[in-house]
Design a protein around this motif. Structure first.
Motif, PDB file in Angstrom:
ATOM      1  N   ALA A 302       2.959   2.360  -6.680  1.00 52.03           N
ATOM      2  CA  ALA A 302       3.481   3.433  -7.541  1.00 52.03           C
ATOM      3  C   ALA A 302       3.993   4.606  -6.712  1.00 52.03           C
ATOM      4  CB  ALA A 302       2.396   3.901  -8.507  1.00 52.03           C
ATOM      5  N   GLU A 303       3.374   4.844  -5.583  1.00 48.07           N
ATOM      6  CA  GLU A 303       3.756   5.966  -4.721  1.00 48.07           C
ATOM      7  C   GLU A 303       4.808   5.575  -3.686  1.00 48.07           C
ATOM      8  OE1 GLU A 303       2.866   9.052  -5.161  1.00 48.07           O
ATOM      9  OE2 GLU A 303       1.453   8.652  -6.791  1.00 48.07           O
ATOM     10  N   GLY A 304       5.272   4.339  -3.739  1.00 47.99           N
ATOM     11  CA  GLY A 304       6.305   3.897  -2.803  1.00 47.99           C
ATOM     12  C   GLY A 304       5.837   3.748  -1.385  1.00 47.99           C
ATOM     13  N   LEU A 305       4.552   3.487  -1.195  1.00 43.62           N
ATOM     14  CA  LEU A 305       3.981   3.384   0.153  1.00 43.62           C
ATOM     15  C   LEU A 305       3.982   1.954   0.674  1.00 43.62           C
ATOM     16  CD1 LEU A 305       1.048   5.883  -0.366  1.00 43.62           C
ATOM     17  CD2 LEU A 305       2.997   6.205   1.167  1.00 43.62           C
ATOM     18  N   ILE A 306       4.059   0.985  -0.216  1.00 40.44           N
ATOM     19  CA  ILE A 306       4.180  -0.419   0.190  1.00 40.44           C
ATOM     20  C   ILE A 306       5.242  -1.089  -0.683  1.00 40.44           C
ATOM     21  CG2 ILE A 306       1.834  -0.631   1.034  1.00 40.44           C
ATOM     22  CD1 ILE A 306       1.096  -2.121  -1.519  1.00 40.44           C
TER      23      ILE A 306
END
Length: 306
Positions: A302-306
């Motif tokens: 959701a946070e665009g980290l993976i």
């Protein structure tokens, strides 16, 4: 406290057995050991870190479910490379510092103290998992409770209007008696519970008792998922009694030196975490019964980290 370098063989053996790391060589570059404590928030943070760094191409071993002291000793001894810990814990538990410090002062103090141990505190997150007083949302609305000062006024009015009526508070056994616990809190805010009004119980039971209207107020943790799940209201600590517990990634200097991008990568993760997001994740595990690894992975995506 006694750190591992000063501990006897018994402590060293306990660490080796607990962590399953007996005879393990120091971690190589891109071969990281992430540690975590034994409660929901720490299990989520450590799982999140393991998944995040694995996606960045590191080899990562996860060693969570540890007690606070065991995890700290393992970090200092080099058996663990990366942990999330709290500024308040480092000040009070590890360094025995009881002076009142604000959020920034707390971080700078523990960062300075641990630098001498070659432990590097990276960028603190906006997650502050400190103590808090909570009341059922309905009671907060009925009594106009937004701050602990409001609570103090409500308690004093209740005692004046009906001295025999009990205003019940639930706290864990430690907070009821420790020198920086309930007594000085009452002194600062100007209210007083009778001994019969203080209900000492396991910390987890406080949430259930509040939910069932068996308490007027209870000692909770600010990012616990049950605050949201049980519709509780956290009262603002408007006089700053409770210390800050800013969650921060800590890494051994040797590991940062061997992995030049690691600090920036962990700082990017830390920037995405705050109290509200962590409370929601804790709720998903403790109330909604979702798997920890799934909750951590969903957050990272959701946070665009993976």
């Amino acid at each position: 406290m006694h750190y591992l370098s000063k501990a006897g063989p018994r402590i060293a053996a306990l660490l080796a057995v607990t962590l399953g790391l007996s005879g393990m060589a120091p971690a190589r570059a891109a071969d990281l050991v992430v540690g975590g404590k034994n409660f929901t928030e720490q299990l989520i943070l450590s799982s999140m870190t393991q998944q995040y760094l694995s996606a960045k191409g590191y080899g990562v071993d996860l060693k969570n479910g540890l007690g606070t002291t065991i995890m700290r000793q393992a970090l200092e001894s080099g058996q663990i490379d990366i942990v999330w810990d709290y500024t308040g814990t480092a000040l009070i538990v590890y360094n025995k510092i009881d002076e009142k410090l604000d959020q920034d002062q707390s971080y700078e103090k523990v960062k300075e103290l641990d630098a001498a141990r070659n432990l590097i505190w990276l960028k603190p997150s906006a997650l502050n998992n400190t103590y808090a007083l909570a009341v059922p949302q309905k009671r907060a609305e009925e009594e106009g409770l937004n701050t602990i000062e409001d609570l103090a006024n409500s308690i004093n009015r209740s005692h004046q209007q009906d001295p025999d009526k009990k205003y019940l508070i639930g706290v864990d056994f430690e907070f009821a008696s420790r020198p920086d616990g309930l007594e000085p809190l009452q002194a600062l805010y100007g209210f007083k519970f009778d001994r019969s009004e203080v209900k000492q119980m396991d910390a987890g039971l406080v949430y259930t008792a509040l939910h069932n209207d068996q308490l007027n107020v209870g000692l909770t943790y600010s990012s616990d998922g049950r605050v949201q799940g049980f519709n509780l209201k956290l009262l603002e600590d408007n006089k700053g009694f409770f210390p800050f517990y800013s969650a921060t990634p800590i890494v051994r200097k040797e590991i940062l030196d061997a992995n030049p991008h690691l600090a920036d990568q962990l700082n990017a993760l830390s920037e995405k975490i705050d109290t509200a997001k962590m409370t929601e994740m804790n709720k998903k595990v403790d109330i909604d019964q979702l798997p920890i690894a799934q909750v951590a992975a969903d957050f990272l995506r959701a946070e665009g980290l993976i």
